[in-house]
Design a protein around this motif. Structure first.
Motif, PDB file in Angstrom:
ATOM      1  N   GLY A  87      50.859  45.922  42.102  1.00  0.00           N
ATOM      2  CA  GLY A  87      49.803  45.078  42.662  1.00  0.00           C
ATOM      3  C   GLY A  87      48.767  45.865  43.444  1.00  0.00           C
ATOM      4  O   GLY A  87      47.786  45.288  43.933  1.00  0.00           O
ATOM      5  N   PHE A  88      48.979  47.160  43.592  1.00  0.00           N
ATOM      6  CA  PHE A  88      47.967  47.963  44.281  1.00  0.00           C
ATOM      7  C   PHE A  88      46.825  48.301  43.335  1.00  0.00           C
ATOM      8  O   PHE A  88      47.004  48.395  42.114  1.00  0.00           O
ATOM      9  CB  PHE A  88      48.579  49.254  44.836  1.00  0.00           C
ATOM     10  CG  PHE A  88      49.207  49.095  46.190  1.00  0.00           C
ATOM     11  CD1 PHE A  88      48.446  48.681  47.287  1.00  0.00           C
ATOM     12  CD2 PHE A  88      50.554  49.368  46.387  1.00  0.00           C
ATOM     13  CE1 PHE A  88      49.031  48.535  48.544  1.00  0.00           C
ATOM     14  CE2 PHE A  88      51.139  49.222  47.636  1.00  0.00           C
ATOM     15  CZ  PHE A  88      50.377  48.802  48.713  1.00  0.00           C
ATOM     16  N   SER A  89      45.658  48.506  43.928  1.00  0.00           N
ATOM     17  CA  SER A  89      44.443  48.774  43.156  1.00  0.00           C
ATOM     18  C   SER A  89      44.411  50.210  42.646  1.00  0.00           C
ATOM     19  O   SER A  89      45.179  51.073  43.083  1.00  0.00           O
ATOM     20  CB  SER A  89      43.234  48.560  44.057  1.00  0.00           C
ATOM     21  OG  SER A  89      43.225  49.563  45.055  1.00  0.00           O
ATOM     22  N   ALA A  90      43.443  50.457  41.739  1.00  0.00           N
ATOM     23  CA  ALA A  90      43.207  51.808  41.234  1.00  0.00           C
ATOM     24  C   ALA A  90      42.908  52.760  42.389  1.00  0.00           C
ATOM     25  O   ALA A  90      43.402  53.889  42.434  1.00  0.00           O
ATOM     26  CB  ALA A  90      42.035  51.786  40.254  1.00  0.00           C
ATOM     27  N   GLU A  91      42.123  52.291  43.315  1.00  0.00           N
ATOM     28  CA  GLU A  91      41.734  53.113  44.456  1.00  0.00           C
ATOM     29  C   GLU A  91      42.966  53.523  45.276  1.00  0.00           C
ATOM     30  O   GLU A  91      43.116  54.687  45.660  1.00  0.00           O
ATOM     31  CB  GLU A  91      40.751  52.297  45.322  1.00  0.00           C
ATOM     32  CG  GLU A  91      40.089  53.035  46.455  1.00  0.00           C
ATOM     33  CD  GLU A  91      39.280  54.240  46.007  1.00  0.00           C
ATOM     34  OE1 GLU A  91      38.802  54.243  44.846  1.00  0.00           O
ATOM     35  OE2 GLU A  91      39.155  55.184  46.807  1.00  0.00           O
TER      36      GLU A  91
ATOM     37  N   ASN B 294      44.440  57.409  45.741  1.00  0.00           N
ATOM     38  CA  ASN B 294      44.693  58.066  47.030  1.00  0.00           C
ATOM     39  C   ASN B 294      46.100  58.653  47.085  1.00  0.00           C
ATOM     40  O   ASN B 294      46.318  59.739  47.607  1.00  0.00           O
ATOM     41  CB  ASN B 294      44.535  57.076  48.186  1.00  0.00           C
ATOM     42  CG  ASN B 294      43.095  56.634  48.349  1.00  0.00           C
ATOM     43  OD1 ASN B 294      42.176  57.347  47.937  1.00  0.00           O
ATOM     44  ND2 ASN B 294      42.899  55.452  48.922  1.00  0.00           N
ATOM     45  N   ARG B 295      47.048  57.905  46.539  1.00  0.00           N
ATOM     46  CA  ARG B 295      48.445  58.351  46.575  1.00  0.00           C
ATOM     47  C   ARG B 295      48.667  59.515  45.608  1.00  0.00           C
ATOM     48  O   ARG B 295      49.408  60.447  45.925  1.00  0.00           O
ATOM     49  CB  ARG B 295      49.359  57.164  46.269  1.00  0.00           C
ATOM     50  CG  ARG B 295      49.418  56.169  47.459  1.00  0.00           C
ATOM     51  CD  ARG B 295      49.825  54.767  47.007  1.00  0.00           C
ATOM     52  NE  ARG B 295      50.032  53.825  48.112  1.00  0.00           N
ATOM     53  CZ  ARG B 295      49.064  53.243  48.811  1.00  0.00           C
ATOM     54  NH1 ARG B 295      47.793  53.508  48.557  1.00  0.00           N
ATOM     55  NH2 ARG B 295      49.353  52.401  49.794  1.00  0.00           N
ATOM     56  N   ILE B 296      48.028  59.450  44.435  1.00  0.00           N
ATOM     57  CA  ILE B 296      48.135  60.561  43.473  1.00  0.00           C
ATOM     58  C   ILE B 296      47.626  61.839  44.134  1.00  0.00           C
ATOM     59  O   ILE B 296      48.248  62.900  44.052  1.00  0.00           O
ATOM     60  CB  ILE B 296      47.293  60.275  42.201  1.00  0.00           C
ATOM     61  CG1 ILE B 296      47.921  59.172  41.367  1.00  0.00           C
ATOM     62  CG2 ILE B 296      47.106  61.556  41.371  1.00  0.00           C
ATOM     63  CD1 ILE B 296      47.042  58.688  40.197  1.00  0.00           C
TER      64      ILE B 296
ATOM     65  N   TYR C   7      54.792  55.485  49.827  1.00  0.00           N
ATOM     66  CA  TYR C   7      53.684  55.299  50.770  1.00  0.00           C
ATOM     67  C   TYR C   7      53.806  53.965  51.473  1.00  0.00           C
ATOM     68  O   TYR C   7      54.132  52.950  50.869  1.00  0.00           O
ATOM     69  CB  TYR C   7      52.342  55.421  50.031  1.00  0.00           C
ATOM     70  CG  TYR C   7      52.078  56.874  49.695  1.00  0.00           C
ATOM     71  CD1 TYR C   7      51.384  57.687  50.581  1.00  0.00           C
ATOM     72  CD2 TYR C   7      52.617  57.449  48.552  1.00  0.00           C
ATOM     73  CE1 TYR C   7      51.213  59.035  50.312  1.00  0.00           C
ATOM     74  CE2 TYR C   7      52.446  58.796  48.275  1.00  0.00           C
ATOM     75  CZ  TYR C   7      51.741  59.583  49.161  1.00  0.00           C
ATOM     76  OH  TYR C   7      51.573  60.915  48.916  1.00  0.00           O
ATOM     77  N   THR C   8      53.533  53.998  52.770  1.00  0.00           N
ATOM     78  CA  THR C   8      53.580  52.767  53.549  1.00  0.00           C
ATOM     79  C   THR C   8      52.454  52.800  54.566  1.00  0.00           C
ATOM     80  O   THR C   8      51.951  53.866  54.909  1.00  0.00           O
ATOM     81  CB  THR C   8      54.954  52.572  54.224  1.00  0.00           C
ATOM     82  OG1 THR C   8      55.001  51.268  54.806  1.00  0.00           O
ATOM     83  CG2 THR C   8      55.217  53.604  55.297  1.00  0.00           C
ATOM     84  N   SER C   9      52.072  51.614  55.017  1.00  0.00           N
ATOM     85  CA  SER C   9      50.941  51.530  55.934  1.00  0.00           C
ATOM     86  C   SER C   9      51.342  51.903  57.343  1.00  0.00           C
ATOM     87  O   SER C   9      52.385  51.497  57.832  1.00  0.00           O
ATOM     88  CB  SER C   9      50.398  50.106  55.955  1.00  0.00           C
ATOM     89  OG  SER C   9      49.811  49.835  54.720  1.00  0.00           O
TER      90      SER C   9
END
Ligand code: WTA
Length: 640
Positions: A157-161, A165-167, A252-254
């Motif tokens: 459900g996360f966006s391409a953006e 960032n994670r990549i 990854y977490t906020s």
């Protein structure tokens, strides 16, 4: 709701419980020896020499030990004669199913490992996984584990953006994705977002699972189909054994800034605690139970309680692709009935949604197989707890409220189902081998009846080993608040009741909890200000009866932007969905002329929360200009 009832464990559960009260005594007599005992639940190719090396805040567990995580989750069960046991009853949203035995799982994981090796993946390389809830997600994670290549799963459900960032942060070379998955009755594409995310990054190859069959863009020199590359591999793969501290995954977490943190977990300690807690808290009997954790593998709950803990314990489990309301609102209960699920683990927000849908729905299905229920992700209010026990658990089942975090890797605070008298709304006690406390601002433990900050006072096997690429942030975020005492600061408020039981009260930092998902206020704010019409934004989490918290954004538009009303709000909500993902869409956007700030320029979120929750305003005397709040209140009818 005033709820004073206590629910003693059912006698049958007590009589056969995996873990009894003795575990607390054993663990407090010698905590390290206790965890060594639990580590022996796993197969080690070479035993460890030191159980714990603790140089605060850096821990190393079971050093000198060698193991392969995937072998522990799969091969050893097949070797022990359980190859025919079902590992995963997979249920697709459209109703298609797959039954995967441990023998089949072993073949699939070995083939995937061979394919990844062919695509150039070596131990230590990071592999991104951006998949729907299909078995290949599990195969891919275990294939990475088998090769010693840490995976980083990004929720579909996360966006391409967000994926990009994670990549970049993980510096990954391979991305595993799918054409899409099924969601709410329709195919929901992933490949286009994966392409957008991968472009211009270090991603060299993209491995694509065909799930929906929809046409997708395909870069011939970079992309390969899973069925082309994996299916032709041999089903044999000789595992390599890795150090207990070999990185297993980055998730990854906020945090409190706009940049998500890559939480790093390693192998031996993580698997020990994931397996032990799953055994202890869910009382899993591998020969008879059917376990279902209704989380997504994109979150830590899916990592520890769909993949690593249950498979290490040889569970038979259900994995479901879709949403609870497709094709009808009884879907979960239909699945429980169909597979005779005995243990169910889900989130309070889902339970409250079911409550809203009415008691008749679950009553229409045979849920008599259920013997234990679990809750995770946010505080569970006593009403929801009681409803869960009564309407899903038939008034018989214990409900274990499990507190933990991406950072802790595994459950830390929870009742034990065969030991603890459950108290609706309380996570109650630290598990055997875990040391938690509630302290005041000075780090002093509060007495029973008091409240303060939740801390963990001793290292634990599944603890995060750091933030990927940022050791300074690791020390600062978790260990600086109570540096003098050497405590881990969880970021949660808590209280101790008169019995010393723990009640979690929610985050004390700028992290929101929406439907059990952690979202940072600053992350949403920076998404909003990246829109050309937004000059400034402030975001708060307002109490929401279903989702726990809802995101409310206050924005100041730039000159020239269309004035208030619904149009810019809808546009901004979509913009946030594009930047972060639909889960971060504000529930409400209020266009305001000013934001309340202190004299030093800090936004006073507390006051905005008062507005968002329709409360009378708290103390405004520290505001630089107290008339600002009148201006904001005057704008409220413009809310969308
Ligand atoms: C919250 C999810 C109260 C808490 C496993 C924590 C809870 C954050 C509970 C971690 C619970 C999780 N009761 N609050 N049983 N479980 N939380 O990293 O605020 O997605 O800090 O891990 O969720 O969220 P995360």
């Amino acid at each position: 709701m005033h709820e004073n009832r206590r629910f003693a464990p059912p006698a049958a559960l007590v009589a056969a419980a995996n873990v009894t009260a003795d575990a607390y005594a054993a663990a407090s007599a010698d905590r390290i020896a206790f965890w060594e005992e639990q580590a022996r639940r796993l197969d080690w190719a070479r035993p460890w020499t030191t159980a714990l090396e603790w140089e605060p805040p850096f821990a190393r567990w079971f050093t000198g030990g060698l193991l392969n995580v995937a072998v522990n989750a799969v091969d050893r069960h097949v070797d022990a004669g359980h190859g025919d046991q079902v590992a995963i009853h997979w249920e697709g949203e459209p109703g298609d199913t797959r039954t995967i035995t441990y023998a089949r799982l072993k073949d699939e994981v070995c083939k995937a490992a061979n394919a990844l090796a062919e695509l150039g993946v070596r131990a230590g390389d990071r592999v991104m996984i951006y998949l729907p809830m299909i078995p290949e997600a599990v195969f891919a994670m275990l294939a990475c584990a088998r090769l010693g290549a840490p995976h980083s799963v990004v929720f579909g459900g996360f966006s391409a953006e967000a994926l990009r960032n994670r990549i970049e942060d993980a510096q990954a070379r391979l991305l595993i994705t799918a054409d899409g998955g099924f969601r709410r009755g329709r195919p929901s594409g992933l490949k286009a977002a994966a392409d957008e995310a991968a472009a211009g990054t270090g991603i060299e190859r993209v491995l694509v699972v065909r799930r929906t069959g929809e046409a997708v863009p395909f870069a011939e020199d970079r992309d390969v189909w899973w069925h082309d590359v994996v299916d032709r591999q041999p089903a044999a793969h000789v595992p390599e054994y890795f150090d207990a501290e070999q990185p297993l995954f980055i998730l990854y977490t906020s945090g409190t800034t706009a940049k998500p943190k890559g939480i790093l977990h390693t192998s031996g300690g993580y698997l020990t605690q994931a397996a032990y807690t799953h055994h202890a808290v869910f009382d899993l009997k591998p020969d008879t139970d059917v376990y279902w954790c209704a989380a997504d593998v994109g979150w830590v709950t899916g990592h520890s309680y769909i993949v690593y803990g249950p498979l290490a314990n040889r569970a038979t489990q259900v994995m479901y692709e879709g949403t609870p309301d497709t094709p009808h609102r009884g879907r979960f209960w239909e699945i429980v009935q169909k597979y005779r699920v005995s243990i169910l683990y889900t989130a309070p927000t889902t339970i409250r949604t079911f409550m809203k849908w009415g008691d008749d729905l679950p009553a229409g299905f045979d849920l008599s197989s259920l013997r234990l229920l679990g809750s995770v992700g946010e505080p569970i209010n006593p009403e929801a707890w009681i409803w869960y026990r009564d309407h899903i658990g038939g008034g018989r089942t214990p409900v274990v409220d499990t507190w933990w975090q991406t950072e802790t890797g595994a459950i830390m605070i929870s009742p034990l189902p065969g030991v603890t008298d459950c108290k609706p709304g309380s996570a109650q006690v630290a598990l055997p081998g875990i040391a938690a406390d509630v302290v005041d601002g000075g780090g002093v433990p509060v007495p029973d009846g008091g409240g303060g900050y939740l801390v963990l006072t001793e290292p634990w096997p599944a603890m995060l080993r750091g933030i990927w690429g940022d050791p300074g942030r690791y020390a600062d975020t978790y260990w600086s608040r109570f540096a003098e005492q050497g405590y881990y600061f969880a970021g949660d408020g808590a209280k101790k009741d008169q019995d010393g039981d723990l009640w979690l009260l929610g985050r004390v930092d700028d992290v929101m909890n929406v439907s059990g998902h952690r979202i940072s206020t600053t992350e949403v704010e920076s998404a909003l200000v990246s829109h050309p019409h937004v000059a400034e934004a402030a975001v708060v989490g307002a109490t929401d009866p279903t989702t726990g918290q809802g995101i409310v954004a206050f924005v100041i538009l730039r000159g020239g932007a269309p004035d208030g009303g619904a149009a810019p709000a809808a546009e901004l909500r979509d913009h946030v969905a594009r930047e972060i993902g639909p889960i971060a869409k504000p529930r409400q956007i209020l266009v305001v002329p000013e934001l309340p700030k202190t004299r030093s320029g800090k936004i006073m979120r507390r006051l905005l929360r008062d507005v968002a929750e329709n409360r009378s305003l708290g103390d405004v005397t520290t505001l630089q200009d107290s008339s600002v709040m009148d201006l904001i209140s005057a704008r409220l009818p413009a809310a969308s």
